[in-house]
Structure formats: C-alpha cells, structure tokens
Scaffold this motif. Structure first.
Motif, PDB file in Angstrom:
ATOM      1  N   ASN A  12      -8.319  -7.116  -9.884  1.00  0.00           N
ATOM      2  CA  ASN A  12      -6.913  -6.712 -10.020  1.00  0.00           C
ATOM      3  C   ASN A  12      -6.766  -5.196 -10.144  1.00  0.00           C
ATOM      4  OD1 ASN A  12      -5.457  -9.122  -9.889  1.00  0.00           O
ATOM      5  ND2 ASN A  12      -5.788  -9.572 -12.043  1.00  0.00           N
ATOM      6  N   VAL A  16      -5.281  -1.563  -2.471  1.00  0.00           N
ATOM      7  CA  VAL A  16      -4.807  -2.470  -1.421  1.00  0.00           C
ATOM      8  C   VAL A  16      -5.665  -2.260  -0.176  1.00  0.00           C
ATOM      9  CG1 VAL A  16      -2.806  -3.138  -0.017  1.00  0.00           C
ATOM     10  CG2 VAL A  16      -2.478  -2.317  -2.359  1.00  0.00           C
ATOM     11  N   ASN A  70       3.354 -13.669  -8.494  1.00  0.00           N
ATOM     12  CA  ASN A  70       2.119 -13.524  -9.262  1.00  0.00           C
ATOM     13  C   ASN A  70       1.458 -14.873  -9.529  1.00  0.00           C
ATOM     14  OD1 ASN A  70       3.555 -14.652 -11.555  1.00  0.00           O
ATOM     15  ND2 ASN A  70       4.461 -12.628 -11.851  1.00  0.00           N
ATOM     16  N   THR A 213      -3.586 -11.318  -4.498  1.00  0.00           N
ATOM     17  CA  THR A 213      -3.730 -10.012  -5.137  1.00  0.00           C
ATOM     18  C   THR A 213      -5.189  -9.631  -5.325  1.00  0.00           C
ATOM     19  OG1 THR A 213      -1.676 -10.489  -6.327  1.00  0.00           O
ATOM     20  CG2 THR A 213      -2.964  -8.613  -7.075  1.00  0.00           C
ATOM     21  N   TYR A 219       0.567  -7.329  -3.712  1.00  0.00           N
ATOM     22  CA  TYR A 219       1.068  -8.328  -4.665  1.00  0.00           C
ATOM     23  C   TYR A 219       1.355  -9.592  -3.879  1.00  0.00           C
ATOM     24  CZ  TYR A 219       5.783  -7.780  -2.786  1.00  0.00           C
ATOM     25  OH  TYR A 219       6.870  -7.772  -1.959  1.00  0.00           O
ATOM     26  N   GLU A 221       1.250 -14.243  -4.214  1.00  0.00           N
ATOM     27  CA  GLU A 221       0.426 -15.441  -4.166  1.00  0.00           C
ATOM     28  C   GLU A 221       1.221 -16.495  -3.394  1.00  0.00           C
ATOM     29  OE1 GLU A 221      -2.506 -14.888  -6.426  1.00  0.00           O
ATOM     30  OE2 GLU A 221      -1.506 -12.934  -6.464  1.00  0.00           O
TER      31      GLU A 221
END
Length: 366
Positions: A12, A16, A70, A213, A219, A221
C-alpha cells in the motif's frame, strides 16, 4: 524536493504502476464526457473482460461487478450481498475483516463475525469450520451464512486449489456462501502459477473482493459476484446489489476512473508483471536473509512462515527494529517474539534489498 523514502512496510505504500497512471491520464485528457455511476463504456468494457477472464465459457451468465473505493468497502459489500443481520460470517482469527477493519463489518452489516483459529501458516481448515456449524437452525444463535478466507492469507501463505475446493464443498454442504478476500489475489495466482479462474470460479467461489490497490492501482477494488442467486433480491428484482452499493457509500460517480485501471491491469494478463516481480523480490530478500552470518553458530534471524508471495515474516533481535525501520519502515507483527513483516512491492529493487541487508550487516558487526 522528492521524498526518497523506501519501505518494506506494505505494498500500500508503493506508488502507481506507470501503465496505470498513463491510462488514467489518457482518459482524463481525452476531455470526453461519460455517463456517471458505472453507466459508461469503459466500465462496461471492464465488466466484459472480467467475464471473459473468470468464466469458463462465453455462454456463462455475466457476473455482477461493482467497483468500489477500498478493500473494507469491498468486504462489507460482499457481506451485505450474502447475509441478513441475523446471520454470521465465519472467518479466521487473524483475518483482515476482524483485525484491521475496525468494527465496520459488524456495525454496517449487522452480522456477527465468528473467528476460528488458524494453523501455523494462517489457514483455516474444514474440520474447525464445521465445528462452528452445529447450531444452524437454532433461533438462539446467529446463523452462519458465509465463509470468508483471505487468499493469500495474512501470513502470506497461499491456499492450494485442493484446499479451496474442500472449503467450497463444505460451504455447499451447509448452504453457505464462499467469499474470498483477494486483496493480493494476483500474487496468489502467480505463486501457484495458475489462472485467476483456477482459484475462483473453478473451485466454486461465490463472491470475490478483488484487490487493485496493492497490485499498483492508484485506488479501487472490485466486488465480483459469480453466484447468480446473489444478484436477485428477496422480491426477485434483478441486480439488487446496485442499491446496496449506493447504500454503503461505495458508488463512485466517475466510476470509469476505477474501471480503466482494472481494464489496464487485466488486459493480456498485465497483472502478472507486478505480482511476479514483487513475489520474486521477496524470494531474493529471503535468500539474502538466510545467507546472513551466524553468531556462535546460531542464526540471528528466523523466518517464521513459508515465503509464498511478496511477504516475509521473521523474528529479529529486538534492538534491530528501530535502526532498520528508520532506513526502511516496516511493521512489527508480534512484539512478544519480535516477529516482523517485510513486504515487497511492484517497485521494490535489488538495490533496496542490498541497502537493507547492508544495514543488517552493520548491526551484526556492532
């Protein structure tokens, strides 16, 4: 000035994937307008690709696909899809939903989480699960309705295809839904050298929280519903989960910017690039840790769990934690035994590993 911090704390923490950022930029800079709330062409294309990847035949029914912000939102929406408030969800005692999502799963869904102990590798087995099913039909007990596992586990170990089938068969025997928290599912598939279908639809998974993520997305899911019965509401309406998607505040207005990331990650199995790299870096780090010099013929560190994905759990001398984590932040997992967790990411480099091992060697010399 750019922050040059590197970490082994969590995937996390990483940035990116460049390819994801390029896809986002291209979509943003196109100046196109698109229908909001998932009614756009990009989201539809992503849904069709998910259908192609996870289903064995083009004639199979389309799965329900709901993109969320998330992982906690993905798990909550999955629970809501499978349960009523008088139900219970069976999970491991180290699972993310019971240890790391505060009280939100129980507060938002109203269900009871029933935790069961894991083995030394963080897995739950069918015998222990079945022990928790002896009060089905008893009005005085919360009724189990869903079994959830993390694939891979919180210890970075991977359920084999056979183990998944055993849990799936047990779930079907007791009319329970089988949910997989796949925050790092791509790492698990790379570890097993199998397809995403092999560890989901092919083994009878009903619903999946698919993580993006940790795989290099900015970001987002996805909740993927394979069991068609879950797409019906009690009154028979189609795709009732769309109302709950909104209800739990996980419906993005500009949903195409989540969908474009999954589309990029899933096309041509691009997800393998980041998962194979992070898994490989963990294996390299493991090898370097195992080659550290000993003291009085005893190893100074002990790797405590099998290294199967991009995570390494090990016990270190307690006085190493502060100086090592100043250079490369990472988490203390269990204070009593000084067990720590090191996570590699899609952008972990051999140089990162060299610097970390060099610091350990300094500590050994001192």
């Amino acid at each position: 000035m750019a922050n040059s911090m590197r970490t082994f704390a969590s995937d996390n923490y990483a940035g990116v994937l460049p390819e994801i950022m390029s896809a986002l930029a291209e979509e943003a800079q196109s100046h196109r307008h698109a229908r909001a709330y998932g009614q756009d062409n990009v989201t539809n294309e992503a849904r069709l690709l998910i259908h192609e990847i996870f289903n064995s035949s083009p004639d199979d029914p389309l799965p329900g696909v709901h993109f969320v912000f998330n992982g906690t939102g993905a798990n909550i929406l999955s629970i809501i899809a499978c349960t009523h408030s008088y139900h219970a969800v069976i999970c491991s005692d180290i699972s993310h939903i019971i240890c790391d999502e505060s009280s939100s799963p129980e507060t938002v869904t109203g269900v009871r989480l029933i935790s069961i102990p894991t083995d030394e590798n963080g897995k739950i087995n069918v015998d222990i699960i079945e022990e928790k099913l002896d009060r089905i039909g008893d009005m005085h007990a919360a009724q189990p309705k869903m079994i959830t596992i993390a694939q891979p586990t919180e210890y970075g170990t991977v359920y084999t295809i056979d183990e998944l089938k055993q849990i799936s068969n047990l779930a079907k025997k007791y009319n329970l839904y089988f949910h997989v928290d796949g925050a790092r599912l791509f790492n698990a598939a790379s570890s097993l050298n199998c397809t995403l279908r092999d560890i989901t639809t092919a083994v009878g998974v009903d619903i999946l929280s698919l993580g993006g993520t940790k795989a290099g997305l900015m970001y987002g899911e996805a909740v993927i519903i394979f069991n068609q019965s879950l797409l019906k509401s009690d009154d028979g309406q189609d795709n009732s989960l769309k109302y709950r998607h909104k209800q739990v505040m996980q419906l993005a207005s500009k949903q195409r910017f989540i969908a474009i990331q999954f589309l990029t990650l899933l096309k041509n199995d691009f997800w393998k690039k980041s998962s194979e790299h992070s898994n490989g870096m963990a294996q390299l780090l493991k090898k370097r840790l195992e080659s550290l010099p000993k003291k009085n013929d005893k190893p100074l560190i002990r790797i405590t769990r099998p290294v199967e994905i991009n995570a390494i759990f090990l016990e270190i001398p307690r006085d190493w934690y502060e100086p090592l984590s100043e250079l490369f932040p990472f988490y203390m997992w269990r204070t009593k035994t000084s067990e720590v967790r090191l996570m590699c990411s899609f952008d972990t480099t051999e140089n990162d590993i060299d610097r970390f091992i060099n610091k350990i060697n300094e500590l050994i010399q001192n």
